[in-house]
Design a protein around this motif. Sequence first.
Motif, PDB file in Angstrom:
ATOM      1  N   ILE A  68       0.878  -1.166   0.000  1.00  8.91           N
ATOM      2  CA  ILE A  68       0.000   0.000   0.000  1.00  8.91           C
ATOM      3  C   ILE A  68       0.915   1.216   0.000  1.00  8.91           C
ATOM      4  O   ILE A  68       1.935   1.227   0.689  1.00  8.91           O
ATOM      5  CB  ILE A  68      -0.973  -0.003   1.201  1.00  8.91           C
ATOM      6  CG1 ILE A  68      -2.039   1.086   1.049  1.00  8.91           C
ATOM      7  CG2 ILE A  68      -0.236   0.102   2.526  1.00  8.91           C
ATOM      8  CD1 ILE A  68      -3.201   0.950   2.029  1.00  8.91           C
ATOM      9  N   ARG A  72       0.135   8.016  -1.162  1.00  6.61           N
ATOM     10  CA  ARG A  72      -1.095   8.208  -1.931  1.00  6.61           C
ATOM     11  C   ARG A  72      -2.268   8.391  -0.988  1.00  6.61           C
ATOM     12  O   ARG A  72      -2.281   7.856   0.122  1.00  6.61           O
ATOM     13  CB  ARG A  72      -1.372   7.008  -2.843  1.00  6.61           C
ATOM     14  CG  ARG A  72      -0.307   6.728  -3.872  1.00  6.61           C
ATOM     15  CD  ARG A  72      -0.205   7.846  -4.886  1.00  6.61           C
ATOM     16  NE  ARG A  72       0.699   7.476  -5.974  1.00  6.61           N
ATOM     17  CZ  ARG A  72       1.122   8.325  -6.905  1.00  6.61           C
ATOM     18  NH1 ARG A  72       0.734   9.591  -6.872  1.00  6.61           N
ATOM     19  NH2 ARG A  72       1.941   7.929  -7.858  1.00  6.61           N
ATOM     20  N   PRO A  77      -6.180   5.757  -7.418  1.00  8.81           N
ATOM     21  CA  PRO A  77      -6.131   4.480  -8.142  1.00  8.81           C
ATOM     22  C   PRO A  77      -4.855   3.688  -7.928  1.00  8.81           C
ATOM     23  O   PRO A  77      -4.833   2.476  -8.174  1.00  8.81           O
ATOM     24  CB  PRO A  77      -6.289   4.895  -9.612  1.00  8.81           C
ATOM     25  CG  PRO A  77      -5.967   6.356  -9.658  1.00  8.81           C
ATOM     26  CD  PRO A  77      -6.383   6.900  -8.328  1.00  8.81           C
ATOM     27  N   LYS A  78      -3.788   4.331  -7.465  1.00  2.27           N
ATOM     28  CA  LYS A  78      -2.533   3.622  -7.230  1.00  2.27           C
ATOM     29  C   LYS A  78      -2.228   3.433  -5.747  1.00  2.27           C
ATOM     30  O   LYS A  78      -1.092   3.142  -5.381  1.00  2.27           O
ATOM     31  CB  LYS A  78      -1.378   4.344  -7.926  1.00  2.27           C
ATOM     32  CG  LYS A  78      -1.485   4.309  -9.444  1.00  2.27           C
ATOM     33  CD  LYS A  78      -0.260   4.920 -10.111  1.00  2.27           C
ATOM     34  CE  LYS A  78      -0.373   4.824 -11.635  1.00  2.27           C
ATOM     35  NZ  LYS A  78       0.816   5.433 -12.307  1.00  2.27           N
ATOM     36  N   LEU A  79      -3.238   3.596  -4.905  1.00  2.00           N
ATOM     37  CA  LEU A  79      -3.035   3.327  -3.476  1.00  2.00           C
ATOM     38  C   LEU A  79      -2.603   1.871  -3.285  1.00  2.00           C
ATOM     39  O   LEU A  79      -1.663   1.577  -2.545  1.00  2.00           O
ATOM     40  CB  LEU A  79      -4.313   3.614  -2.699  1.00  2.00           C
ATOM     41  CG  LEU A  79      -4.274   3.316  -1.202  1.00  2.00           C
ATOM     42  CD1 LEU A  79      -3.291   4.245  -0.488  1.00  2.00           C
ATOM     43  CD2 LEU A  79      -5.666   3.447  -0.592  1.00  2.00           C
ATOM     44  N   TYR A  80      -3.302   0.956  -3.961  1.00  2.00           N
ATOM     45  CA  TYR A  80      -2.920  -0.449  -3.981  1.00  2.00           C
ATOM     46  C   TYR A  80      -2.276  -0.757  -5.329  1.00  2.00           C
ATOM     47  O   TYR A  80      -2.631  -0.157  -6.349  1.00  2.00           O
ATOM     48  CB  TYR A  80      -4.143  -1.343  -3.781  1.00  2.00           C
ATOM     49  CG  TYR A  80      -4.812  -1.176  -2.442  1.00  2.00           C
ATOM     50  CD1 TYR A  80      -4.337  -1.820  -1.310  1.00  2.00           C
ATOM     51  CD2 TYR A  80      -5.941  -0.368  -2.309  1.00  2.00           C
ATOM     52  CE1 TYR A  80      -4.951  -1.663  -0.075  1.00  2.00           C
ATOM     53  CE2 TYR A  80      -6.567  -0.209  -1.084  1.00  2.00           C
ATOM     54  CZ  TYR A  80      -6.075  -0.855   0.030  1.00  2.00           C
ATOM     55  OH  TYR A  80      -6.677  -0.686   1.243  1.00  2.00           O
ATOM     56  N   SER A  81      -1.345  -1.702  -5.333  1.00  2.00           N
ATOM     57  CA  SER A  81      -0.656  -2.073  -6.573  1.00  2.00           C
ATOM     58  C   SER A  81      -1.394  -3.212  -7.269  1.00  2.00           C
ATOM     59  O   SER A  81      -2.387  -3.753  -6.759  1.00  2.00           O
ATOM     60  CB  SER A  81       0.776  -2.509  -6.266  1.00  2.00           C
ATOM     61  OG  SER A  81       0.770  -3.788  -5.640  1.00  2.00           O
ATOM     62  N   GLU A  82      -0.868  -3.611  -8.426  1.00  2.00           N
ATOM     63  CA  GLU A  82      -1.451  -4.736  -9.139  1.00  2.00           C
ATOM     64  C   GLU A  82      -1.380  -6.024  -8.334  1.00  2.00           C
ATOM     65  O   GLU A  82      -2.136  -6.970  -8.586  1.00  2.00           O
ATOM     66  CB  GLU A  82      -0.778  -4.921 -10.505  1.00  2.00           C
ATOM     67  CG  GLU A  82       0.734  -5.022 -10.462  1.00  2.00           C
ATOM     68  CD  GLU A  82       1.425  -3.698 -10.707  1.00  2.00           C
ATOM     69  OE1 GLU A  82       2.224  -3.612 -11.652  1.00  2.00           O
ATOM     70  OE2 GLU A  82       1.157  -2.747  -9.943  1.00  2.00           O
ATOM     71  N   THR A  84      -1.980  -6.164  -5.025  1.00  2.64           N
ATOM     72  CA  THR A  84      -2.921  -6.125  -3.897  1.00  2.64           C
ATOM     73  C   THR A  84      -4.309  -5.605  -4.242  1.00  2.64           C
ATOM     74  O   THR A  84      -5.246  -5.828  -3.469  1.00  2.64           O
ATOM     75  CB  THR A  84      -2.349  -5.252  -2.759  1.00  2.64           C
ATOM     76  OG1 THR A  84      -2.010  -3.953  -3.274  1.00  2.64           O
ATOM     77  CG2 THR A  84      -1.101  -5.890  -2.157  1.00  2.64           C
ATOM     78  N   ARG A  85      -4.462  -4.952  -5.368  1.00  2.00           N
ATOM     79  CA  ARG A  85      -5.768  -4.322  -5.636  1.00  2.00           C
ATOM     80  C   ARG A  85      -6.875  -5.334  -5.884  1.00  2.00           C
ATOM     81  O   ARG A  85      -8.063  -5.009  -5.709  1.00  2.00           O
ATOM     82  CB  ARG A  85      -5.673  -3.340  -6.802  1.00  2.00           C
ATOM     83  CG  ARG A  85      -5.447  -3.936  -8.168  1.00  2.00           C
ATOM     84  CD  ARG A  85      -5.614  -2.881  -9.262  1.00  2.00           C
ATOM     85  NE  ARG A  85      -4.651  -1.811  -9.117  1.00  2.00           N
ATOM     86  CZ  ARG A  85      -3.572  -1.666  -9.888  1.00  2.00           C
ATOM     87  NH1 ARG A  85      -3.342  -2.526 -10.880  1.00  2.00           N
ATOM     88  NH2 ARG A  85      -2.739  -0.672  -9.703  1.00  2.00           N
ATOM     89  N   ASP A  86      -6.500  -6.576  -6.273  1.00  2.00           N
ATOM     90  CA  ASP A  86      -7.519  -7.596  -6.497  1.00  2.00           C
ATOM     91  C   ASP A  86      -7.746  -8.480  -5.279  1.00  2.00           C
ATOM     92  O   ASP A  86      -8.526  -9.444  -5.342  1.00  2.00           O
ATOM     93  CB  ASP A  86      -7.129  -8.470  -7.692  1.00  2.00           C
ATOM     94  CG  ASP A  86      -7.193  -7.703  -9.011  1.00  2.00           C
ATOM     95  OD1 ASP A  86      -8.012  -6.772  -9.105  1.00  2.00           O
ATOM     96  OD2 ASP A  86      -6.404  -8.027  -9.920  1.00  2.00           O
ATOM     97  N   ARG A  92      -7.843  -5.843   1.887  1.00  2.00           N
ATOM     98  CA  ARG A  92      -7.400  -4.471   1.602  1.00  2.00           C
ATOM     99  C   ARG A  92      -7.689  -3.557   2.783  1.00  2.00           C
ATOM    100  O   ARG A  92      -6.875  -2.685   3.127  1.00  2.00           O
ATOM    101  CB  ARG A  92      -8.065  -3.953   0.330  1.00  2.00           C
ATOM    102  CG  ARG A  92      -7.460  -4.550  -0.935  1.00  2.00           C
ATOM    103  CD  ARG A  92      -8.034  -3.957  -2.200  1.00  2.00           C
ATOM    104  NE  ARG A  92      -9.320  -4.550  -2.524  1.00  2.00           N
ATOM    105  CZ  ARG A  92     -10.494  -3.920  -2.499  1.00  2.00           C
ATOM    106  NH1 ARG A  92     -10.534  -2.647  -2.170  1.00  2.00           N
ATOM    107  NH2 ARG A  92     -11.616  -4.543  -2.818  1.00  2.00           N
TER     108      ARG A  92
END
Length: 252
Positions: A68, A72, A77-82, A84-86, A92
């Motif tokens: 995280i 941000r 939209p970039k608070l979580y990365s690819e 962790t965002r899913d 989360r």
Amino acid sequence: MAHPDHILITCEHGGNRIPPRYRPLFAGFEPLLHSHRGYDPGALVVARKLARVLDAPLFVSTTSRLLIDLNRSIGHPKLYSEATRDASAAVRREILDTHYLPYRSAVEAHVAAEIARGSRVIHLASHSFTPVLDGIVRNADIGLLYDPARAGEAELCRHWQARLKSQAPELKVRRNYPYTGRSDGFTAFLRRRFRSDLYVGIELEINQKHALPGGRRWLAMQDIVVGTFHAATIECQGAGKHAFHEIRSPLK
């Protein structure tokens, strides 16, 4: 009325550790952790040197921004990365509550407490940037990010840039490059919380081409950055003495 200055150093992207609980989320993303996406090479050593020389409080995180991003805002939209965002909404939220909010809240509370004691806070956030992004070479050695509408920030960055140019003319120092000081970030968030005469938020960005090789030139550059910042704060308003302590991020 002038306020005595209290200098605060932070480093939001100081390392690339991932807590064991979340490592399964990073399967296949390991190369990212060791890239500029995973952390800011050189930022932590500069932050610690600034805190040591200036006797300033230091807040650091050594967990990867890919878990995280502490720099941000919530909802970015970039608070979580690819990686962790899913993850599930529950995971989360757990990451936010356990890792993001404690760090941000601790820094904000520290700023508020120093202002309540009658100080103006000068907050310097230590970062670094990749020399090439999306095939474009970044044309600077050092970037100083600030909000031009806030007089204290503009004044400090002018003095700091002038000092850097005087002592290290071979370095290209640019203001609000390679990002703008008004872009989403922790300093931008804190500006909305505190008046411009009480809070000065600056982001230092150093080109990673200097940090990654290491060696004597990198050590000399650190000394120049720290010494010129100290001189600039004195020129703008006496920096004074501050008690040093390092506060580790709760990111384990």
